[in-house]
Structures are given as structure tokens and as C-alpha cells.
Design an enzyme around this catalytic site. Sequence first.
Site, PDB file in Angstrom:
ATOM      1  CB  CYS A  95      -2.816  36.221  12.721  1.00 18.64           C
ATOM      2  SG  CYS A  95      -1.544  35.983  13.948  1.00 18.64           S
ATOM      3  CB  CYS A 133      -1.349  35.544  -1.565  1.00 22.20           C
ATOM      4  SG  CYS A 133       0.073  34.834  -0.776  1.00 22.20           S
TER       5      CYS A 133
END
Lengths: 194, 677
Positions: free
Chosen positions: B391, B515
Site C-alpha cells: 500500500c 508501474c
Amino acid sequence: MRPLTEEETRVMFEKLARYIGENMQLLVDRPDGSYCFRLHKDRVYYVSERLLKLATSVPGDRLVSLGTCFGKFTKTGKFRLHVTALDYLAPYAKYKVWVKPGTEQSFLYGNHVLKSGLGRITENTAQYQGVVVYSMADVPLGFGVAAKSTQDCRKVDPMAIVVFHQADVGDRVPVVVTAGPQGGEGQKAASLER
Amino acid sequence: MGRKLDPTRKEKRGPGRKARKQKGAEIELAKFLPLANDNIKKKLSSHGRKRAAKRRTGPGKLQTEMNLLLVKKAGAAEQPSPQKRKDPTGLKEKASHRHHQPGFSDDNSGWLTPVTKHAKFEEKEDEHKELSDSEGDEDSWENEEDNGSNEEIVDDYGASSSEEQELLPIEQAARKDKSDSEDDSEDEKQGSRPSLGQKEEEDTDLQLNVDIDEEFVLPSCEEIQKETFEPPDLHVIHQRIKDNMEVLKDFRNKREEGRARQEYLVLLRQDLVAYYSYSDFLLEKFMEIFPLPELVNFLEANEVPRPMTIRTNTLKTRRRDLAQALINRGVNLDPLGKWSKTGLVIYDSSVPVGATPEYLAGHYMLQGASSLLPIMALAPQENERILDMCCAPGGKTSYIAQLMKNTGVILANDSSAERLRSVVGNLHRLGVTNTVVSNCDGRQFPKVLGGFDRVLLDAPCSGTGVISKDPAVKTNKDEKDILRCAHLQKELILSAIDSVNAASETGGYIVYCTCSIMVEENEWVVDYALKKRNVRLVPTGLDFGQEGFSRFKDRRFHPSLKSTRRFYPHTHNMDGFFIAKLKKFSNAIPNVQKDEEPAIEPASQEPAPEPTSELQSKRRKLEGSKVATGKKMQRPASKGSSLQKQGRASKAVWPSPRTLGTRPNSRKKYKMHQSGQ
């Protein structure tokens, strides 16, 4: 993680009462469920019951935070209120102080509020009363202690301190420098860009 | 005697004001216009003659005459007919062939060549020279006049102002080029040509330049070696990259004889590595993913940071109010796009965006635009249990919380304790109350806590999509790093899948995002999960973005991988991202379905994995101890087989690798089955 002992509860409630008075019950019985306080590593967390169920299954050494942290107990047993409790205390605050737009930044940097920066103040504020500081747009900025009662505030010169700074939203997080181009001051802007 | 002076007609003379007064249109103009009577032959310059002719005949006729002119070759020296536009006076007839173009009858004609025919310039030159020699005397008096008028009329391009209504010489030349054959392009004698008629020369130069680029020559070994010793000259390299790409675009026509495409590619790769400072390995990977024109765009986009974006915290404010407040502070912003209701893009700002009172009060969060997408794909509902496995720094977790309006429960986990502090800070700042933050290794997950409705896995990756944020990635990633990341991601995705409760009423979804743009970290991991668990891919709900690869180089993935989404910095102006949404339809773990028949008895399942292959043991390692898997096999085996059958029935739509009876022993067969899909 454990519930608070009697002693700890008393100390904490005393501190809270300085700011919100007798509205303590409102904190515990809320319309969306009942909340409780739990102690974990000397920090007091304010959690709802359903969150508690989940949190108990996480191993204690792995648990970092739950719900909202209200404050922590120091080694000598005193309770220090954190600004993270602001969102819950602000609606129930009995004594409020509004500061002018120019003084916002100054307060956020940790300075006390001077008479010249004072916008409004609730009537009948006693001296050394705990207050919640707002901006003129009714955005809560932090906690403070009234240095002068309301009457005295009217009489003093503009350079006198009227509210001692205790905690503000700018210092709620540890110092982390952001990676962004406009990251802001290191001590204030806490989160990494994501 | 007497007064002859008529005061009404007295002309004022002298330096005074009255002398300077204009006398009236007729008188003034008469000084300039030629007399209407043409018989009084004023000696006109070439331009004057042309103008006069034009006035007489009109513009349309002239054009056709010009066309005629263009078509005729200069070889026909005597061309009296096209010249009639020029030659009211018989004087010029001798030089008439010179004036079949807009020529010059003065002594400049030796080196002033008209602009029309570029290909036959040499011949014309010679002609002109001859003519000027022979007729220099006769024309000298004309030349004097012409000189005066020529100077003011002729411009550098050999075009006179009177020809504006006609085609400009360059246009004539262009028209001629179209009709001419291509042999003219080989004309190399540009240098010796006179400099006037320059525009046309430039025209031909342009043509020639194109031809020169057609012959982009690969530098020889010596040149390359020389370059390695010298510091790189970026301009040269950049130009070479451009030229190389041009050649590669149209390889058949523009290639150099005898040189393979591979050589061009090698050179291009070297140049790109030098120019953009990438490692060889990474650039090779990019060349495999992107076609060449896109590659350069991608590399360029990585040099520039993406625009700063923020996300409104709807728990505390609305986007409208926030935008207003920020504009009042002096921030220049815009809504992010139609696809987001909470995003704002910041163009510039007079105050630091990360330190405004609104930021400190938790009204918004600095977050990249691409980070909003996985949560939109996840679509968390109120009163759900959500797990966020990686997270930090908490942007996605807080977005989940705001979409759930602080209901339900979120478990925010990260394996790094320092980064968790920023998570805690952000969550408190943004007013998120339904979150528990923990510091476990993601791979432990179903053991610690399971039965979630949705899981978000933003896996740690090599970061090749965010090079603009961290240029060090260009050089410090190599094969081992990518594979290590991929291995970790595979473990994490299996844990994530196991932590979801397939039987949840509202959920059962896993969103996997990175990403990075590497296929090893994205499609391969998802494909691995599809093989290993009872999950299937579902559409992400994002209507923009490129589809993921369902095949890449020599690998073949499941066709449903087309529902995953890829985002690139150069096409979407956000960080490189990959998003996949999986739905779990059965809680059983199919770790024994490597046998032929679907209807397998529980007993036979145990010996089946005994003849282990590498795959099997690897899987065992991932899923824990051998004993544990043995137990797992036994327990769900009995009831699991029925579940599995059920599962398979529901899977009837798409063929699963498991049902096709793949054996771990025969890898070849396995691969064949894969490609068969």
C-alpha cells in the site's frame, strides 16, 4: 493491543474534556456504530467495532495502526493529544478560535496566535482553556490554549499572544520530503507522490 | 508685352509649401503613365514591356502562353510565338529566344538565368553566353536602361513583381518537375551554377537532399571506432538516429546495397543508447515492445516529467470547492479528464502544492493519474473487506477508502516499515478511519488473514514505466532484476488470489497492477496466475488504454489477456502502467490438475505429482512445504474434485490448460497446448 485501564481512561478523558467538555458520550456512541479506544504500543487508537474484529487477527508485532490515533501516553503516564484527533474533536469543540487568513500559515508553522491575527473567538472563553483553532473558512487547523480570556483579548495590544499553539495539522506526520517538483517544505509535506 | 501671367494657372515654384502641393490627378498621373498613344514608343525595360503586354492582352492569356513556354525545350532557340507577350518592340527579336523565359536582356544575362527550366540550365547557360557575346553591343543601350529598372524590379529569385499573377518561378519549376523525367535529379552540377535562380536551385537542392538521405550511409568500422574514443557528439548522433529511422521506415527503397537490416538496427540501438543514456539490455527490451517510431516517442517522453496531478479527497471536500480554493491561492489547474471525477491536473502554481493549508487539512492527495486507474478497475463497494497488499505510500488505499465512504474495512499492508509511516500519515491526514495498517510480508497473506472481498496488488516492479520520475532505472536494471521482480510478483499474485473469498456476494476480484511495461512482469505473471489458480480475466472497465499482449516474441499467453490494459507515457501522458482484473470463481486450489482426465479420483491425485519435474517442485516451494501441499491435496481432494468438476463446468466457455490434460513432465506438450489456444 488491549483496552485501556481505568487509570488511563480517566487521564485521557480529562484531557479530551478540556477541549470538548461533556460531549464525551458522543464520541463513543456514534450513529454509524459504536467506537472504542484501544491501546497499542502506548498509543491510543479510536476504532469502530467492526474494524476491531479485523485488527485482532493481525499479529501484534505486525500491527502498525488502526483507525485513528488520538494520542499517546508518555512514559510518565501523561496523555498527549495528537492533532490526528482533530477531525473528531473539532465538531464537538466548545471553545473555538478563528484566525485571519494571513495568520494561518504562521500558525501552521508552529507560532502562537497574536491579537492581530485573531479573527473571532467564542464568548466566555476562560484563560488557559483548551480551544480548537479554525481558519476563517471553518477548516480546523489545530489545537491551542487560550492565553487570555475573551474579555482580556479585547483589551490587549495587537502584539500580545492570545492563543498558545499546541498542535496543528502541519505537524501531524513525520518528516518525509516529497519527490515532486513542488513538494513543499520538508516538515509539512509528508506523503510521497504516488 | 503685357501680363501673360494667368494667376489661375500660375505654377508655383521654389522650396515653399505651395510648390509642394499636388496639382490634381490628371497632371500628376500623366507624369508616370505612358501615353495612351502607343505610337510614341517610349523605350521600355523588359519589365515595362511585359507589363504593357499584359495590360493589352489580359492575365488569362498569359498563363496559357507561359504553359506553352514551359513545355517547349530550350533547344528551340527561335521561338517568336511565345515571345509576343514580351516584345512589342521589334528590338528584342534577336534576343527573343532568350526571353522565352522571363529573361534579362542586360549584361547580367550572362549569369542571371531565369527560373523556369532547371534541367536544361547548362544548355541555356551556354546559349546565353553566346548570345550575350554576340549581341552585347546591340543591346548595350538597352542594358543601361534595363539596369536601372532591373534593379528595382528584379528580386533575388529572378521573379519580377509583374509575375505575381503568373506562376512564381518556383511554381513553374515545380510544375515542370512533375512533367519532367527523373533523370534530372541526377544532375550534380549545382555548384557551378550561377547563384541566381536560387529558389529554383533550392528546389532542386531539396530534391537532391532527399536523394542524399536515401543514401544514408552506415558508418564504417573505422568511423565507429573513432567515435568510441571521442566524446559523443549529440547532434551528430541525433541526426543519425533520424536518418536511420527514415531508412528503416522504407527499407526496400532506401537501403544501401549489400547491407542487412540488422546492421541498421544495431547502429540505431547504439545511437539510442548513447543519446538517451540507457543500458543496452533495457533498450533491447524496449525495441521488442515498441515499433520503431513509437520507440523514439517513448524515449523522448521518458525525458520529460509527467504533469502533476492531484486527487480530491471526497471525504472532506468536493472537487469544485477544492479547485476554487486552489485557484484562489494561485494554482493553475484543470480537471483531469472525462474518465475521472476526482482528478485535477496542475499546470503551474505560485505556492508549493504540497504545502497548502488545503493539503495539510487533507483535502487532496498528490497522486499520479495512472494510480487512479487500478482503483477504478477494482471498484470497491461499501461495506466490503478489502486488502491492499503493497500500500505504501497510501495513495491508492485512501482512494479505496474514499470510494467506500469510510465504511467497510481495509487492511493496508506493506512489507517496509519506513514506508508505512507515510501510509499512516497520509491516512490520518485524509481522514480515513476504516483502515488497519499492518507490516507483513505479502506472501504470508492468506495465513495471516483471508476471506477478503477484493484485493489490490500493486506489485513491486522494476519501474520501467516511471523512468521520468527515476532516471536511474535506465541503467541499473538488468536481466536478473527483471526476473527477480517477476518471481516475487508471481508469488504475491498467488497469495493475493488465495486471500480472496470467491464466494463473496459482491466481490471476488483481484486487481493486479504494476508501474512497469515489461512483458515479463505483466502479462507473464498474469498468465502464470491463470494457469495456477481458478481465476479468469475480466474487463477492467477502463475504456481507454492499449490492450495487453496475448502473444509476445516466442511466448503465447491466454487470449483473454487482451482485456488487460497498458498505459504509456507517450500515448496517454501518464506513467507507464499495467492493469489486470481477475475474478476468482472457486476457492479450491488446483495444484494437482496436471493429469489427463478431468474426472480424477482423490487417491490418484497423490501419486500423480510424485514423478516431479522442475515445475512441480518449484510450485511446491512457492506454496509452502511439501507436507502442506500434500495435506492440501488430500483435504480438498475429496470434496475438491466435485468442486473442481463444477469449476470446470463453469469454465466450459474457455479451454483451460488444465483440462487439456497437460503433464508437467512433458513440457513440450504443455507448450504446444498453450500455443494451440
